[in-house]
Write a protein that holds these residues in place. Structure first.
Motif, mmCIF file in Angstrom:
data_model
loop_
_atom_site.group_PDB
_atom_site.id
_atom_site.type_symbol
_atom_site.label_atom_id
_atom_site.label_comp_id
_atom_site.label_asym_id
_atom_site.label_seq_id
_atom_site.Cartn_x
_atom_site.Cartn_y
_atom_site.Cartn_z
ATOM 1 N N VAL A 106 5.455 1.133 -2.953
ATOM 2 C CA VAL A 106 4.937 -0.426 -2.519
ATOM 3 C C VAL A 106 3.525 -0.242 -2.342
ATOM 4 O O VAL A 106 3.207 0.859 -1.794
ATOM 5 C CB VAL A 106 5.689 -0.595 -1.292
ATOM 6 C CG1 VAL A 106 7.393 -0.971 -1.643
ATOM 7 C CG2 VAL A 106 5.712 0.302 -0.293
ATOM 8 N N PRO A 107 2.788 -1.441 -2.412
ATOM 9 C CA PRO A 107 1.232 -1.537 -2.002
ATOM 10 C C PRO A 107 1.192 -1.407 -0.547
ATOM 11 O O PRO A 107 2.223 -2.069 0.208
ATOM 12 C CB PRO A 107 0.755 -2.565 -2.601
ATOM 13 C CG PRO A 107 1.833 -3.637 -2.606
ATOM 14 C CD PRO A 107 3.285 -2.583 -2.852
ATOM 15 N N TYR A 108 0.167 -0.971 0.034
ATOM 16 C CA TYR A 108 -0.238 -1.193 1.342
ATOM 17 C C TYR A 108 -1.741 -1.232 1.685
ATOM 18 O O TYR A 108 -2.559 -0.592 0.754
ATOM 19 C CB TYR A 108 0.563 -0.292 2.435
ATOM 20 C CG TYR A 108 -0.248 0.928 2.747
ATOM 21 C CD1 TYR A 108 -0.700 1.313 4.012
ATOM 22 C CD2 TYR A 108 -0.486 1.919 1.843
ATOM 23 C CE1 TYR A 108 -1.288 2.308 4.477
ATOM 24 C CE2 TYR A 108 -0.975 3.268 1.996
ATOM 25 C CZ TYR A 108 -1.509 3.332 3.708
ATOM 26 O OH TYR A 108 -2.023 4.470 3.748
ATOM 27 N N MET A 109 -2.484 -1.611 2.945
ATOM 28 C CA MET A 109 -3.420 -1.275 3.186
ATOM 29 C C MET A 109 -3.712 -0.289 4.381
ATOM 30 O O MET A 109 -2.796 -0.344 5.321
ATOM 31 C CB MET A 109 -4.155 -2.935 3.981
ATOM 32 C CG MET A 109 -5.386 -2.946 4.261
ATOM 33 S SD MET A 109 -6.037 -4.224 4.931
ATOM 34 C CE MET A 109 -6.118 -5.361 3.563
ATOM 35 N N LEU A 110 -4.766 0.595 4.085
ATOM 36 C CA LEU A 110 -5.017 1.288 5.037
ATOM 37 C C LEU A 110 -5.904 0.767 6.532
ATOM 38 O O LEU A 110 -6.753 0.098 5.933
ATOM 39 C CB LEU A 110 -5.829 2.627 4.376
ATOM 40 C CG LEU A 110 -6.322 3.958 5.491
ATOM 41 C CD1 LEU A 110 -4.907 4.402 6.077
ATOM 42 C CD2 LEU A 110 -7.104 4.840 4.738
ATOM 43 N N SER A 111 -5.582 1.363 7.713
ATOM 44 C CA SER A 111 -6.158 0.516 8.710
ATOM 45 C C SER A 111 -7.595 1.176 8.662
ATOM 46 O O SER A 111 -8.621 0.670 9.594
ATOM 47 C CB SER A 111 -5.381 0.779 9.980
ATOM 48 O OG SER A 111 -5.149 1.986 10.279
ATOM 49 N N GLY A 112 -7.587 2.417 8.212
ATOM 50 C CA GLY A 112 -9.033 3.160 8.275
ATOM 51 C C GLY A 112 -9.840 3.119 7.146
ATOM 52 O O GLY A 112 -9.681 2.304 6.147
ATOM 53 N N GLY A 113 -10.767 4.147 6.862
ATOM 54 C CA GLY A 113 -11.545 4.141 5.617
ATOM 55 C C GLY A 113 -11.748 5.518 5.001
ATOM 56 O O GLY A 113 -11.281 6.440 5.917
ATOM 57 N N LEU A 133 10.615 4.228 0.539
ATOM 58 C CA LEU A 133 9.469 3.736 -0.208
ATOM 59 C C LEU A 133 8.286 4.360 0.059
ATOM 60 O O LEU A 133 7.987 5.297 0.982
ATOM 61 C CB LEU A 133 9.181 2.377 0.840
ATOM 62 C CG LEU A 133 10.280 1.418 0.935
ATOM 63 C CD1 LEU A 133 9.891 0.267 1.958
ATOM 64 C CD2 LEU A 133 10.983 0.766 -0.353
ATOM 65 N N TYR A 134 7.607 4.896 -0.996
ATOM 66 C CA TYR A 134 6.301 5.190 -1.056
ATOM 67 C C TYR A 134 4.969 4.511 -0.911
ATOM 68 O O TYR A 134 4.738 3.573 -1.910
ATOM 69 C CB TYR A 134 6.055 6.303 -2.391
ATOM 70 C CG TYR A 134 6.968 7.431 -2.134
ATOM 71 C CD1 TYR A 134 6.794 8.636 -1.714
ATOM 72 C CD2 TYR A 134 8.553 7.430 -2.350
ATOM 73 C CE1 TYR A 134 7.584 9.722 -1.371
ATOM 74 C CE2 TYR A 134 9.257 8.635 -2.065
ATOM 75 C CZ TYR A 134 8.798 9.740 -1.905
ATOM 76 O OH TYR A 134 9.649 10.610 -1.642
ATOM 77 N N LEU A 135 4.213 4.460 -0.023
ATOM 78 C CA LEU A 135 3.070 3.363 0.239
ATOM 79 C C LEU A 135 1.775 3.732 -0.551
ATOM 80 O O LEU A 135 1.303 5.083 -0.167
ATOM 81 C CB LEU A 135 2.728 3.506 1.653
ATOM 82 C CG LEU A 135 3.762 2.603 2.656
ATOM 83 C CD1 LEU A 135 5.119 3.307 2.592
ATOM 84 C CD2 LEU A 135 3.142 2.590 3.925
ATOM 85 N N ILE A 136 1.484 3.168 -1.625
ATOM 86 C CA ILE A 136 0.396 3.206 -2.252
ATOM 87 C C ILE A 136 -0.708 2.661 -1.803
ATOM 88 O O ILE A 136 -0.551 1.250 -1.715
ATOM 89 C CB ILE A 136 0.555 3.067 -3.947
ATOM 90 C CG1 ILE A 136 1.959 3.663 -4.298
ATOM 91 C CG2 ILE A 136 -0.807 3.524 -4.691
ATOM 92 C CD1 ILE A 136 1.799 5.160 -4.077
ATOM 93 N N GLU A 137 -1.848 3.185 -1.330
ATOM 94 C CA GLU A 137 -2.833 2.352 -0.744
ATOM 95 C C GLU A 137 -3.916 1.752 -1.969
ATOM 96 O O GLU A 137 -4.402 2.172 -2.767
ATOM 97 C CB GLU A 137 -3.951 3.360 -0.110
ATOM 98 C CG GLU A 137 -5.079 2.467 0.591
ATOM 99 C CD GLU A 137 -6.292 3.323 0.749
ATOM 100 O OE1 GLU A 137 -7.146 2.724 0.342
ATOM 101 O OE2 GLU A 137 -6.317 4.482 1.324
ATOM 102 N N THR A 138 -3.661 0.252 -1.812
ATOM 103 C CA THR A 138 -4.562 -0.380 -2.767
ATOM 104 C C THR A 138 -5.582 -1.283 -2.078
ATOM 105 O O THR A 138 -6.418 -1.832 -2.741
ATOM 106 C CB THR A 138 -3.417 -1.452 -3.641
ATOM 107 O OG1 THR A 138 -2.896 -2.297 -2.508
ATOM 108 C CG2 THR A 138 -2.707 -0.760 -4.421
ATOM 109 N N ALA A 139 -5.443 -1.115 -0.838
ATOM 110 C CA ALA A 139 -6.767 -1.945 0.208
ATOM 111 C C ALA A 139 -6.992 -0.976 1.428
ATOM 112 O O ALA A 139 -6.023 -0.149 1.741
ATOM 113 C CB ALA A 139 -6.301 -3.042 0.452
ATOM 114 N N GLU A 140 -8.173 -1.242 1.978
ATOM 115 C CA GLU A 140 -8.282 -0.568 3.128
ATOM 116 C C GLU A 140 -9.594 -1.513 3.875
ATOM 117 O O GLU A 140 -10.385 -1.994 3.326
ATOM 118 C CB GLU A 140 -8.863 0.771 2.966
ATOM 119 C CG GLU A 140 -10.147 1.205 2.138
ATOM 120 C CD GLU A 140 -10.690 2.592 2.049
ATOM 121 O OE1 GLU A 140 -11.760 2.990 2.328
ATOM 122 O OE2 GLU A 140 -9.811 3.560 1.696
#
Length: 440
Positions: free
Chosen positions: A376-383, A195-202
């Motif tokens: 797959v989409p994911y959210m980054l915990s940082g900024g 799985l390759y995680l694409i950041e769509t949110a942070e």
């Protein structure tokens, strides 16, 4: 008569460029007086671009706080431009804690070691290697590519991306989408599926200072109104407090996708069951199901035998999309009414949909180099600097492709000791980025 030699492959150049960048100490202390190296790094980037005929512009927000901008013309100027951004600064590193010199750029055990190896001089190097290859071989992208190498990301970007957006928005004219950190890295499910995680949110950034006040006095006396005591009690309550679980659309989609890939059940009401099975990335994902508030600094007093009238603490808060009001209300309840809350920095959370031609191009480029890839989409915990560029209406994604060894604890390398990037992963990333930019 000698035959002209072929230009170096970007997979070879990316290692050299990344190594050169790692050897430039760009430590961002958060203090403009002690932050170093950003100008030197920007000048290095300018030199690498100029060598292949690309003009660039270095902009300083303050002495030495340098960012660099360049534009690569595309074949269709009518299309919206793509912003490709990476920061040049890094967090400080204590050499006594490292196995190698943090600014040595050492090659060892198949890794390139150094502060910034994955945050994010690896991607800076990938971008430069691709552009240099294009210029030497006559490749033109389908649309304009705007390159931004920024200062100050590690301290919130006020001397970097935010300065550029506020003072020089014209440099981003026509940009409709952007890619930057942190996304496109692999999570191994099996030998034939990654799985390759694409950041769509942070998450949003909220940096606060808490202040407690009390009656000053002599340290030898019995004292029932001590600012240090009041502050420490509030900080301890906050540090131990666990905010409630809130599953946003991006996190829900990620957990559903990863659960399907792993062949496990996903309970939306208990996402921690799934997160506990994610291995090295559990730390990143676990921070995206709730708001967090971590005390990071304390300050009080000026002499051992004087009880001060004021004590302060800094708190690093990361807030989920749409949660600002609820978060601040809960934080106020935890610290109590007698502690003053000062806002130091606030940058709102970001979230966009996991769809569109750019996502399709990311998936196609990854699958071309790794047939076992699934995005797959994911959210980054940082900024990231995306918070600045989003203010211009640019749709931002985290896409800095890396194929990682299955056993590498990737999340621990960010701001960690012995930061390093696998050489094969770096070479993989430049291949993916090259193909992606040609098709985006």
């Amino acid at each position: 008569m000698s035959t002209p030699s072929a230009p170096p492959a970007p997979t070879d150049e990316v290692v050299r460029i990344c190594r050169d960048l790692l050897r430039i100490d760009t430590s961002n202390t958060g203090d403009p007086l002690t932050t170093a190296g950003e100008r030197a790094a920007a000048e290095y980037v300018a030199g690498q671009l100029a060598e292949v005929g690309v003009d660039s512009r270095i902009i300083e927000s303050a002495a030495g706080r340098a960012s660099l901008l360049a534009r690569i013309p595309g074949t269709d100027p009518g299309r919206g431009a793509l912003l490709v951004h990476g920061h040049l600064d890094v967090v400080p590193a204590d050499p006594t804690e490292w196995s190698v010199g943090p600014f040595s750029g050492e090659l060892r055990d198949g890794y390139l070691w150094g502060r910034g190896a994955i945050d994010m001089k690896d991607f800076d190097a990938m971008t430069l290697a691709v552009v240099r290859h294009w210029q030497r071989t006559g490749v033109r992208p389908p649309r304009d590519i705007v390159l931004a190498f920024t200062a100050d990301e590690e301290a919130g970007g006020r001397y970097g991306a935010h300065f550029l957006v506020e003072r020089h928005p014209e440099l981003f004219d026509g940009c409709t989408e952007a890619i930057g950190e942190v996304g496109g890295f692999s999570y191994s499910v099996s030998d034939d599926l990654r799985l390759y995680l694409i950041e769509t949110a942070e998450k949003g950034i909220t940096w606060l200072r808490l202040h407690a006040r009390g009656r000053p006095g002599h340290g030898s006396m019995v004292h029932d109104d001590n600012a240090v005591t009041a502050l420490c009690e509030a900080v301890a309550r906050l540090g131990r407090h666990q905010f409630p679980i809130v599953v946003t659309p991006t996190v829900r989609d990620f957990l559903a996708e990863v659960s399907e890939a792993l062949g496990i059940a996903f309970d939306p009401d208990d996402p921690e069951l799934t997160i506990a099975k994610l291995g090295p990335i559990a730390n990143i994902i676990g921070a995206t199901i709730r708001n967090t508030a971590n005390p990071t600094r304390l300050q009080a007093g000026y002499k051992e035998n004087v009880i001060p009238s004021r004590a302060s603490a800094t708190v690093d808060c990361r807030v989920l999309p749409g949660q600002d009001r609820q978060f601040l209300a809960e934080l106020r309840e935890v610290v109590g009414p007698d502690v003053e809350i000062e806002n130091v920095e606030r940058q709102p959370a970001l979230e966009t949909a996991f769809d569109g031609p750019l996502i399709d191009a990311m998936a196609a480029a990854l699958r071309h180099v790794d047939p076992g890839a699934r995005v797959v989409p994911y959210m980054l915990s940082g900024g990231t600097d995306a918070k600045a560029f989003a203010q211009l209406g640019i749709r931002c994604f985290g896409f800095t492709p890396l194929r990682l060894p299955a056993d590498l604890n990737f999340s621990a390398l960010f701001h960690g000791i012995d930061e390093r990037v696998p050489v094969e992963g770096l070479q993989f990333g430049v291949q993916v980025l090259d193909r992606f930019l040609r098709q985006s």
